[in-house]
Write a protein that holds these residues in place. Structure first.
Motif, PDB file in Angstrom:
ATOM      1  N   HIS A   1      65.417 -61.264  68.773  1.00 17.21           N
ATOM      2  CA  HIS A   1      66.036 -62.591  68.656  1.00 17.21           C
ATOM      3  C   HIS A   1      65.163 -63.455  67.755  1.00 17.21           C
ATOM      4  O   HIS A   1      64.017 -63.124  67.492  1.00 17.21           O
ATOM      5  CB  HIS A   1      66.252 -63.257  70.026  1.00 17.21           C
ATOM      6  CG  HIS A   1      65.009 -63.680  70.748  1.00 17.21           C
ATOM      7  ND1 HIS A   1      64.329 -64.829  70.439  1.00 17.21           N
ATOM      8  CD2 HIS A   1      64.318 -63.087  71.760  1.00 17.21           C
ATOM      9  CE1 HIS A   1      63.285 -64.955  71.241  1.00 17.21           C
ATOM     10  NE2 HIS A   1      63.244 -63.901  72.047  1.00 17.21           N
ATOM     11  N   GLY A   2      65.722 -64.531  67.273  1.00 22.28           N
ATOM     12  CA  GLY A   2      64.985 -65.446  66.414  1.00 22.28           C
ATOM     13  C   GLY A   2      64.895 -66.831  67.004  1.00 22.28           C
ATOM     14  O   GLY A   2      64.717 -67.808  66.286  1.00 22.28           O
ATOM     15  N   ASP A   3      64.994 -66.914  68.318  1.00 22.82           N
ATOM     16  CA  ASP A   3      65.011 -68.198  69.014  1.00 22.82           C
ATOM     17  C   ASP A   3      63.588 -68.693  69.277  1.00 22.82           C
ATOM     18  O   ASP A   3      63.142 -68.759  70.416  1.00 22.82           O
ATOM     19  CB  ASP A   3      65.798 -68.056  70.322  1.00 22.82           C
ATOM     20  CG  ASP A   3      66.083 -69.395  70.971  1.00 22.82           C
ATOM     21  OD1 ASP A   3      66.104 -70.414  70.252  1.00 22.82           O
ATOM     22  OD2 ASP A   3      66.273 -69.413  72.196  1.00 22.82           O
ATOM     23  N   PHE A   4      62.870 -69.004  68.192  1.00 23.76           N
ATOM     24  CA  PHE A   4      61.518 -69.527  68.279  1.00 23.76           C
ATOM     25  C   PHE A   4      61.225 -70.275  66.984  1.00 23.76           C
ATOM     26  O   PHE A   4      61.878 -70.057  65.972  1.00 23.76           O
ATOM     27  CB  PHE A   4      60.497 -68.403  68.493  1.00 23.76           C
ATOM     28  CG  PHE A   4      60.593 -67.286  67.489  1.00 23.76           C
ATOM     29  CD1 PHE A   4      59.957 -67.382  66.258  1.00 23.76           C
ATOM     30  CD2 PHE A   4      61.341 -66.156  67.763  1.00 23.76           C
ATOM     31  CE1 PHE A   4      60.071 -66.365  65.322  1.00 23.76           C
ATOM     32  CE2 PHE A   4      61.453 -65.130  66.843  1.00 23.76           C
ATOM     33  CZ  PHE A   4      60.818 -65.238  65.611  1.00 23.76           C
ATOM     34  N   THR A   5      60.256 -71.169  67.044  1.00 21.15           N
ATOM     35  CA  THR A   5      59.831 -71.868  65.839  1.00 21.15           C
ATOM     36  C   THR A   5      58.545 -71.226  65.337  1.00 21.15           C
ATOM     37  O   THR A   5      57.926 -70.423  66.036  1.00 21.15           O
ATOM     38  CB  THR A   5      59.564 -73.369  66.103  1.00 21.15           C
ATOM     39  OG1 THR A   5      58.368 -73.498  66.886  1.00 21.15           O
ATOM     40  CG2 THR A   5      60.741 -74.023  66.820  1.00 21.15           C
TER      41      THR A   5
ATOM     42  N   ALA B   1      60.918 -61.512  65.054  1.00 21.40           N
ATOM     43  CA  ALA B   1      62.362 -61.436  65.336  1.00 21.40           C
ATOM     44  C   ALA B   1      62.809 -59.997  65.566  1.00 21.40           C
ATOM     45  O   ALA B   1      63.607 -59.726  66.469  1.00 21.40           O
ATOM     46  CB  ALA B   1      63.152 -62.068  64.191  1.00 21.40           C
TER      47      ALA B   1
ATOM     48  N   THR C   1      62.614 -73.710  58.714  1.00 25.03           N
ATOM     49  CA  THR C   1      63.007 -72.570  59.534  1.00 25.03           C
ATOM     50  C   THR C   1      63.656 -71.472  58.711  1.00 25.03           C
ATOM     51  O   THR C   1      63.985 -70.429  59.237  1.00 25.03           O
ATOM     52  CB  THR C   1      63.975 -72.991  60.657  1.00 25.03           C
ATOM     53  OG1 THR C   1      65.120 -73.603  60.069  1.00 25.03           O
ATOM     54  CG2 THR C   1      63.293 -73.955  61.628  1.00 25.03           C
TER      55      THR C   1
ATOM     56  N   ASP D   1      55.696 -71.958  67.839  1.00 25.42           N
ATOM     57  CA  ASP D   1      55.763 -71.538  69.244  1.00 25.42           C
ATOM     58  C   ASP D   1      54.684 -70.509  69.540  1.00 25.42           C
ATOM     59  O   ASP D   1      54.443 -69.602  68.736  1.00 25.42           O
ATOM     60  CB  ASP D   1      57.126 -70.911  69.581  1.00 25.42           C
ATOM     61  CG  ASP D   1      58.220 -71.941  69.768  1.00 25.42           C
ATOM     62  OD1 ASP D   1      57.907 -73.134  69.942  1.00 25.42           O
ATOM     63  OD2 ASP D   1      59.400 -71.539  69.727  1.00 25.42           O
TER      64      ASP D   1
ATOM     65  N   VAL E   1      57.279 -67.453  74.457  1.00 28.18           N
ATOM     66  CA  VAL E   1      58.627 -67.184  73.952  1.00 28.18           C
ATOM     67  C   VAL E   1      59.307 -66.173  74.885  1.00 28.18           C
ATOM     68  O   VAL E   1      58.687 -65.207  75.330  1.00 28.18           O
ATOM     69  CB  VAL E   1      58.575 -66.631  72.508  1.00 28.18           C
ATOM     70  CG1 VAL E   1      59.936 -66.180  72.031  1.00 28.18           C
ATOM     71  CG2 VAL E   1      57.992 -67.673  71.566  1.00 28.18           C
ATOM     72  N   THR E   2      60.576 -66.390  75.167  1.00 30.95           N
ATOM     73  CA  THR E   2      61.325 -65.498  76.041  1.00 30.95           C
ATOM     74  C   THR E   2      61.238 -64.052  75.586  1.00 30.95           C
ATOM     75  O   THR E   2      61.519 -63.732  74.436  1.00 30.95           O
ATOM     76  CB  THR E   2      62.810 -65.918  76.086  1.00 30.95           C
ATOM     77  OG1 THR E   2      62.887 -67.266  76.533  1.00 30.95           O
ATOM     78  CG2 THR E   2      63.611 -65.033  77.013  1.00 30.95           C
TER      79      THR E   2
ATOM     80  N   ARG F   1      57.281 -63.849  60.718  1.00 29.53           N
ATOM     81  CA  ARG F   1      58.490 -64.294  61.416  1.00 29.53           C
ATOM     82  C   ARG F   1      59.495 -63.143  61.545  1.00 29.53           C
ATOM     83  O   ARG F   1      60.094 -62.949  62.596  1.00 29.53           O
ATOM     84  CB  ARG F   1      59.125 -65.476  60.692  1.00 29.53           C
ATOM     85  CG  ARG F   1      60.314 -66.025  61.451  1.00 29.53           C
ATOM     86  CD  ARG F   1      60.802 -67.351  60.918  1.00 29.53           C
ATOM     87  NE  ARG F   1      61.951 -67.738  61.698  1.00 29.53           N
ATOM     88  CZ  ARG F   1      61.899 -68.369  62.860  1.00 29.53           C
ATOM     89  NH1 ARG F   1      60.739 -68.720  63.368  1.00 29.53           N
ATOM     90  NH2 ARG F   1      62.984 -68.669  63.520  1.00 29.53           N
TER      91      ARG F   1
END
Length: 95
Positions: free
Chosen positions: A32-36, A27, A5, A39, A44-45, A23
């Motif tokens: 935001h960076g709330d994903f892999t 972001a 990550t 995903d 993703v939100t 990536r």
């Protein structure tokens, strides 16, 4: 030790620069960076097709390539899009 990550562009960390580029674009656009890296973008939100177009614009600007938005829709993960970019760079992707 680097994990999968990390966004260190140093290829010795196991992360290639294409993955870092994609990536970072995700972001930046999603704020935001709330994903892999695996995903699906559209799950993703906050993600939607207009933001996909913004990401592709960022990627095109960073690589100096003209890329089809279809490339994103066909490869809606960080890892998938990074691999498709590598194929395109080597002339293997015709989409």
């Amino acid at each position: 030790m680097a994990s999968d990550t990390d966004t260190d562009p140093d290829t010795s960390s196991g992360i290639d620069t294409g993955t870092v580029l994609v990536r970072d674009a995700w972001a930046r656009v999603l704020k935001h960076g709330d994903f892999t890296n695996d995903d699906d973008f559209f799950l993703v939100t906050g993600a939607h097709s207009l933001l996909a177009a913004h990401i592709m614009a960022d990627v095109c600007a960073a690589t100096g390539q003209r890329l089809s938005l279809r490339l994103f829709f066909d490869n809606p993960t960080v890892n998938g899009l990074a691999a498709a970019l590598a194929d395109t760079t080597h002339g293997e992707n015709r989409s």
